[in-house]
Motif scaffolding. Structure first.
Motif, PDB file in Angstrom:
ATOM      1  N   ASP A  63       0.805  -1.040  -0.248  1.00 55.07           N
ATOM      2  CA  ASP A  63       0.372  -0.392  -0.445  1.00 55.07           C
ATOM      3  C   ASP A  63       1.013   1.053  -0.133  1.00 55.07           C
ATOM      4  O   ASP A  63       2.306   1.431   0.234  1.00 55.07           O
ATOM      5  CB  ASP A  63      -0.968   0.293   1.377  1.00 55.07           C
ATOM      6  CG  ASP A  63      -0.454   0.138   2.844  1.00 55.07           C
ATOM      7  OD1 ASP A  63      -0.386  -1.378   3.674  1.00 55.07           O
ATOM      8  OD2 ASP A  63      -0.312   1.249   2.754  1.00 55.07           O
ATOM      9  N   GLU A  64       0.292   2.319  -0.105  1.00 50.65           N
ATOM     10  CA  GLU A  64       1.156   3.344  -0.342  1.00 50.65           C
ATOM     11  C   GLU A  64       1.938   3.897   0.744  1.00 50.65           C
ATOM     12  O   GLU A  64       2.566   4.058   0.566  1.00 50.65           O
ATOM     13  CB  GLU A  64      -0.221   4.886  -0.855  1.00 50.65           C
ATOM     14  CG  GLU A  64      -0.607   4.717  -2.434  1.00 50.65           C
ATOM     15  CD  GLU A  64      -1.528   5.837  -3.155  1.00 50.65           C
ATOM     16  OE1 GLU A  64      -1.722   5.520  -3.690  1.00 50.65           O
ATOM     17  OE2 GLU A  64      -1.736   6.016  -1.874  1.00 50.65           O
ATOM     18  N   LEU A  65       0.857   4.288   1.913  1.00 47.46           N
ATOM     19  CA  LEU A  65       1.352   4.402   2.833  1.00 47.46           C
ATOM     20  C   LEU A  65       3.396   3.386   3.625  1.00 47.46           C
ATOM     21  O   LEU A  65       4.418   3.606   3.850  1.00 47.46           O
ATOM     22  CB  LEU A  65       0.942   4.593   4.547  1.00 47.46           C
ATOM     23  CG  LEU A  65       1.092   4.579   5.764  1.00 47.46           C
ATOM     24  CD1 LEU A  65       2.130   6.124   5.654  1.00 47.46           C
ATOM     25  CD2 LEU A  65       0.087   4.572   6.737  1.00 47.46           C
ATOM     26  N   SER A  87      -7.861   9.241  -8.069  1.00 44.75           N
ATOM     27  CA  SER A  87      -7.124   9.843  -7.352  1.00 44.75           C
ATOM     28  C   SER A  87      -6.597   9.476  -6.628  1.00 44.75           C
ATOM     29  O   SER A  87      -6.592   8.469  -6.238  1.00 44.75           O
ATOM     30  CB  SER A  87      -7.929  11.327  -7.141  1.00 44.75           C
ATOM     31  OG  SER A  87      -8.995  11.059  -6.172  1.00 44.75           O
ATOM     32  N   CYS A  88      -4.724   9.790  -6.267  1.00 40.00           N
ATOM     33  CA  CYS A  88      -4.231  10.001  -5.174  1.00 40.00           C
ATOM     34  C   CYS A  88      -3.398  10.845  -4.636  1.00 40.00           C
ATOM     35  O   CYS A  88      -2.925  10.547  -3.227  1.00 40.00           O
ATOM     36  CB  CYS A  88      -3.266   8.877  -5.199  1.00 40.00           C
ATOM     37  SG  CYS A  88      -2.492   8.727  -7.552  1.00 40.00           S
ATOM     38  N   HIS A  89      -3.485  12.214  -4.859  1.00 40.95           N
ATOM     39  CA  HIS A  89      -3.000  12.760  -4.551  1.00 40.95           C
ATOM     40  C   HIS A  89      -4.018  13.197  -3.270  1.00 40.95           C
ATOM     41  O   HIS A  89      -3.018  14.173  -2.508  1.00 40.95           O
ATOM     42  CB  HIS A  89      -2.829  14.721  -5.438  1.00 40.95           C
ATOM     43  CG  HIS A  89      -4.808  14.806  -6.018  1.00 40.95           C
ATOM     44  ND1 HIS A  89      -5.065  13.681  -7.127  1.00 40.95           N
ATOM     45  CD2 HIS A  89      -5.406  15.293  -5.406  1.00 40.95           C
ATOM     46  CE1 HIS A  89      -6.189  14.611  -6.857  1.00 40.95           C
ATOM     47  NE2 HIS A  89      -6.409  15.527  -6.262  1.00 40.95           N
ATOM     48  N   TYR A  93      -1.486  13.115   0.781  1.00 42.30           N
ATOM     49  CA  TYR A  93      -1.614  14.982   1.572  1.00 42.30           C
ATOM     50  C   TYR A  93      -1.617  14.106   2.941  1.00 42.30           C
ATOM     51  O   TYR A  93      -1.433  14.702   4.591  1.00 42.30           O
ATOM     52  CB  TYR A  93      -3.211  15.210   1.886  1.00 42.30           C
ATOM     53  CG  TYR A  93      -3.527  16.601   3.361  1.00 42.30           C
ATOM     54  CD1 TYR A  93      -2.936  17.579   2.654  1.00 42.30           C
ATOM     55  CD2 TYR A  93      -4.331  16.194   3.745  1.00 42.30           C
ATOM     56  CE1 TYR A  93      -3.082  18.553   3.399  1.00 42.30           C
ATOM     57  CE2 TYR A  93      -4.363  17.015   5.031  1.00 42.30           C
ATOM     58  CZ  TYR A  93      -4.149  18.971   4.795  1.00 42.30           C
ATOM     59  OH  TYR A  93      -4.362  19.461   5.749  1.00 42.30           O
ATOM     60  N   LEU A  94      -3.081  12.787   3.534  1.00 41.35           N
ATOM     61  CA  LEU A  94      -2.797  12.291   3.985  1.00 41.35           C
ATOM     62  C   LEU A  94      -1.566  11.285   4.736  1.00 41.35           C
ATOM     63  O   LEU A  94      -0.862  11.248   5.780  1.00 41.35           O
ATOM     64  CB  LEU A  94      -3.782  11.090   4.645  1.00 41.35           C
ATOM     65  CG  LEU A  94      -5.449  12.090   4.204  1.00 41.35           C
ATOM     66  CD1 LEU A  94      -6.381  10.573   4.249  1.00 41.35           C
ATOM     67  CD2 LEU A  94      -5.757  12.757   5.299  1.00 41.35           C
ATOM     68  N   ILE A  95      -0.919  10.848   3.918  1.00 35.26           N
ATOM     69  CA  ILE A  95       0.762   9.941   4.080  1.00 35.26           C
ATOM     70  C   ILE A  95       1.798  11.040   5.085  1.00 35.26           C
ATOM     71  O   ILE A  95       2.141  10.604   5.279  1.00 35.26           O
ATOM     72  CB  ILE A  95       0.917   9.195   3.131  1.00 35.26           C
ATOM     73  CG1 ILE A  95       0.085   7.719   2.417  1.00 35.26           C
ATOM     74  CG2 ILE A  95       2.443   8.801   2.716  1.00 35.26           C
ATOM     75  CD1 ILE A  95       0.064   7.786   0.896  1.00 35.26           C
TER      76      ILE A  95
END
Length: 326
Positions: A63-65, A87-89, A93-95
């Motif tokens: 996963d992204e994090l 979207s993943c932008h 922001y949260l990461i």
């Protein structure tokens, strides 16, 4: 298996490892990787700006994090995520709240989930999203006309050109938005010929960060002359390492692995206007960090100068996503 089936099944294919022609230790399947990494001088300052992670509509190996954490530990400077559907932008922001000292960005692809044509409103809203972390708008990828033509899909796909071969007004407007925001406009899965038409229009409009996507891959391969034409029009060209990982002996035997010689011919064309992304993250393929390490090892072992390597995996991708040169 045809290209359409490959694209659909890449995420669930069996464990891919880098076989013949590889440099250094084998790359591990992403599912086998530890979530703890030591700092790696080989990866210091790397920016990978085309990779796929969870959450997504396709199976991914990480996963992204989790990948951002591993990349930070390894010494990366930045990541930019790509999803063909979502979207993943906003997630970037949260990461960043969890990893405040690491540069994470997202992007937006103009695929069917946003409508039957390139969606200007979606681009506007992506650019306005908190944090200004959308650093690339990709033209249609899996929904591209060229993709649909090559895969003989029943629908026509989402066009970037009209029937006369001129750039559509909505595409021009997205170019303008990217120019105004100082972010990347990328060709997505447009054909090489379409990409050159887009490059001419982008130059006319004043787009400073125009990228021709994965020019060494499958149906998007460009000739040397086409690459130089694109660069003359102001483009940056992207090479992906993924084609060096599929083929016989991997979970994706239906595609012939790109030879070391062919990959090196591409990356030596004009390194000062090029960058290398992994395009990794699919389940069953290597963790993107291991793919990038093997790529750099291969470049160094093949005699590519450190200056050229730095351009392609550090300086150029960093500049494209708006980071200052170090």
């Amino acid at each position: 298996m045809d290209r359409r089936d490959f694209i659909r099944t890449l995420g669930v294919a069996g464990g891919a490892v880098l076989a013949g022609g590889a440099v250094g230790a084998p790359v591990l399947n992403g599912a086998e990787m530890s979530h703890e990494r030591a700092s790696d001088p080989l990866l210091a300052g790397v920016c990978d700006i085309h990779l796929h992670c969870l959450p997504d509509t396709r199976a991914r190996c990480i996963d992204e994090l989790a990948l951002a954490r591993e990349a930070k530990q390894a010494g990366y400077r930045a990541l930019m995520y790509k999803s063909n559907d979502w979207s993943c932008h906003d997630r970037a922001y949260l990461i960043r709240q969890a990893l405040p000292e690491f540069e994470v960005f997202g992007s937006l692809c103009m695929n069917r989930v946003h409508g039957d044509k390139v969606n200007v409103y979606a681009a506007e809203q992506a650019i306005k999203t908190s944090g200004s972390l959308c650093r690339c708008i990709w033209m249609p990828t899996l929904s591209a006309v060229w993709q649909h033509q090559c895969d003989k899909l029943p629908s026509a796909g989402i066009p970037v050109l009209d029937v006369q071969g001129k750039v559509l007004p909505e595409v021009i407007r997205v170019m303008e938005l990217c120019a105004e925001a100082g972010i990347i406009f990328a060709t997505g899965h447009s054909s090489p010929q379409e990409s050159l038409v887009l490059a001419r229009k982008a130059k006319e409009i004043g787009v400073k960060k125009f990228v021709v996507t994965h020019v060494n891959s499958l149906i998007w391969k460009m000739t040397r002359d086409q690459i130089l034409q694109a660069v003359d029009l102001g483009a940056f060209v992207e090479y992906c390492y993924l084609p060096r990982l599929w083929g016989p002996g991997t979970g994706n035997p239906q595609f012939e692995r790109q030879s070391r010689e062919e990959f090196l011919n591409y990356v030596q064309t004009i390194p000062e206007r090029s960058f290398i992304s992994t395009d990794l993250g699919q389940q069953g393929n290597p963790n993107p960090i291991d793919g990038m390490r093997t790529c750099i090892q291969e470049l160094r072992a093949s005699g590519i100068s450190q200056k050229n390597i730095d351009w392609m995996v550090r300086s150029n991708p960093a500049a494209l996503i708006g980071l200052k040169c170090k």
